[in-house]
Design an enzyme around this catalytic site. Structure first.
Site, PDB file in Angstrom:
ATOM      1  N   TYR A 142       0.828  -1.215   0.000  1.00 38.38           N
ATOM      2  CA  TYR A 142       0.000   0.000   0.000  1.00 38.38           C
ATOM      3  C   TYR A 142       0.864   1.267   0.000  1.00 38.38           C
ATOM      4  CZ  TYR A 142      -3.996  -3.023   1.095  1.00 38.38           C
ATOM      5  OH  TYR A 142      -4.963  -4.000   1.071  1.00 38.38           O
ATOM      6  N   LYS A 191       3.379 -15.511   2.159  1.00 36.95           N
ATOM      7  CA  LYS A 191       3.284 -16.287   0.915  1.00 36.95           C
ATOM      8  C   LYS A 191       4.721 -16.610   0.506  1.00 36.95           C
ATOM      9  CE  LYS A 191       0.822 -17.915  -2.557  1.00 36.95           C
ATOM     10  NZ  LYS A 191       0.093 -19.182  -2.399  1.00 36.95           N
ATOM     11  N   ASP A 223      -3.118 -18.241   1.654  1.00 33.35           N
ATOM     12  CA  ASP A 223      -4.267 -18.925   1.054  1.00 33.35           C
ATOM     13  C   ASP A 223      -4.788 -20.015   1.992  1.00 33.35           C
ATOM     14  OD1 ASP A 223      -1.766 -19.947   0.548  1.00 33.35           O
ATOM     15  OD2 ASP A 223      -2.169 -20.587  -1.498  1.00 33.35           O
ATOM     16  N   ASP A 247      -5.345  -6.829   5.834  1.00 27.79           N
ATOM     17  CA  ASP A 247      -6.549  -6.122   5.402  1.00 27.79           C
ATOM     18  C   ASP A 247      -7.630  -7.147   5.035  1.00 27.79           C
ATOM     19  OD1 ASP A 247      -8.264  -4.192   4.551  1.00 27.79           O
ATOM     20  OD2 ASP A 247      -7.102  -3.567   2.804  1.00 27.79           O
ATOM     21  N   ASP A 251     -10.955  -8.759   7.629  1.00 23.88           N
ATOM     22  CA  ASP A 251     -12.354  -8.657   7.205  1.00 23.88           C
ATOM     23  C   ASP A 251     -13.013 -10.032   7.212  1.00 23.88           C
ATOM     24  OD1 ASP A 251     -12.288  -5.951   6.865  1.00 23.88           O
ATOM     25  OD2 ASP A 251     -13.203  -6.005   4.866  1.00 23.88           O
TER      26      ASP A 251
END
Ligand code: NAD
Length: 359
Positions: A142, A191, A223, A247, A251
């Site tokens: 970001y 990852k 994942d 992020d 959620d």
């Protein structure tokens, strides 16, 4: 203990829910013999109206000179047509940056009384759930280099994910420290099978774990974590991860709590300072109607007591009061399931009854 708290009610339901959080903090102060001093300041849409900027200098100064910040929510239709860099939400980014808030803590808690509101099968969440996502907030993709360019007449775009070992080490320490206050288990999510930045992430987290022999560390790919969160969520205590993975995963994890009106959060700096706010926005559709659930704001106040002021008993008292009130069948409209034993409360009544339970 004497504590100075900057309060930013903000827009929409922000003032309604922060009012109730302050009511509950006052009940804690009465019961445990503390003094909380509040300074209300403007940020967001109301600050644009009053000062022409979403984050006035005065607000920032008051926050910097306080021990912690309690924020409601910012934003609303009235300001939706403003250009991106002048919108109410820029206040949040400004506060995070100016206050050095690099560690975002988002608990996903399911109170057993709300099990029916959870979309997961009852046996997966039996006895409630309590997961803490620790997300790096000021680095990664970001904030990395980004651009849209043209090569041989074809547009291409990129966003760079980059982390220094310093950034990884400090958020890892936050996660390990948090785990010490909880069930002593950290799952670091990356990852590393594909990304170079994740391989550094994994190596640094492993190094830092040597300083925390009392904490159990495991590593999972992002994942797999997304899958495990809905398959067997009780395996998690603290989830440590990067800005973008955090992020998305926070959620996903938040859905197990039943309603967005139940989700608190904290953003911490390198010391004990933090900004505490509900995860939800300003909910313009129910603003001013005494319908908002104040529990996310109230639980954010509980996080403030736990993480900035180290007042564990007091923080527990708030969580217990919320739990008791829910167990008694009290609900705000967003939590109503339509069963007979429910007693539906408005925002102010919900705050008052939680404050009563604390006293
Ligand atoms: P929202 O979270 O405000 O509302 C989404 C839905 O959830 C609405 O139906 C709302 O009524 C409901 N809801 C939210 N909080 C609730 C509560 N405490 N009790 C009961 N119901 C609740 O998200 P949105 O509608 O996407 O955004 C509205 C405004 O809030 C926008 O201007 C957005 O930019 C802003 N926003 C601010 C923040 C923040 O201040 N941290 C976060 C998200 C969105």
């Amino acid at each position: 203990m004497n504590m100075n708290i900057a309060v930013i009610p903000g827009d929409g339901i922000g003032p309604e829910v922060t009012n109730e959080a302050v009511k509950v903090l006052d009940a804690v102060a009465d019961r445990f013999g503390h003094n909380f001093y509040y300074r209300n300041v403007l940020a967001g849409g109301c600050a644009i109206d009053a000062y022409g900027t979403a984050l006035p200098k005065e607000t920032l100064n008051v926050c910097k000179n306080s021990d912690a910040v309690l924020l409601g929510a910012v934003g609303g239709e009235k300001w939706d047509t403003l250009p991106g860099d002048r919108r109410p939400e820029t206040a949040l980014l400004g506060l995070r940056k100016e206050l050095g808030l690099y560690a975002n803590l988002r608990p996903a808690m399911l109170f057993s009384a709300l099990a029916e509101s959870c979309p997961l099968r009852p046996e997966l969440v039996a006895g409630g759930l309590d997961i803490l996502v620790v997300r790096e907030l000021t680095g990664g993709i970001y904030f990395g280099k980004k651009a849209t360019e043209k090569k041989d007449g074809v547009r291409f775009a990129y966003d760079v994910e980059e982390y220094s070992e310093t950034e990884i080490a400090r958020i890892a320490r936050t996660a390990f420290e948090m785990a010490r206050l909880r069930n002593k288990q950290v799952t670091s999510v990356d990852k590393a099978n594909v990304l170079e930045s994740s391989r550094l992430w994994r190596a640094v987290v492993t190094d830092i774990s040597a300083d925390y022999p009392d904490i159990k560390l495991n590593h999972l790919y992002v994942d797999n974590t997304a899958m495990q969160l809905v398959r067997a969520p009780k395996q998690f205590d603290v989830i440590l991860t990067s800005n973008i993975f955090g992020d998305i995963l926070s959620d996903e994890a938040s859905q197990i709590a039943g309603s967005i009106g139940m989700l608190p959060s904290a953003s911490l700096n390198a010391g004990d300072f933090g900004m505490y706010e509900p995860v939800h926005g300003s909910a313009p559709d129910i603003a001013g109607l005494n319908k908002a659930n104040p529990m996310a704001a109230i639980l954010s106040a509980s996080m403030m007591l736990r993480y900035t002021f180290k007042l564990t008993k007091e923080a527990d008292a708030i969580e217990e009061a919320v739990k008791d009130v829910l167990n008694e069948g009290y609900r705000t409209a967003d939590l109503a399931s339509g069963t007979d034993n429910e007693r539906i409360l408005g925002t102010a009544e919900a705050g008052s009854i939680i404050a009563e339970y604390i006293k």
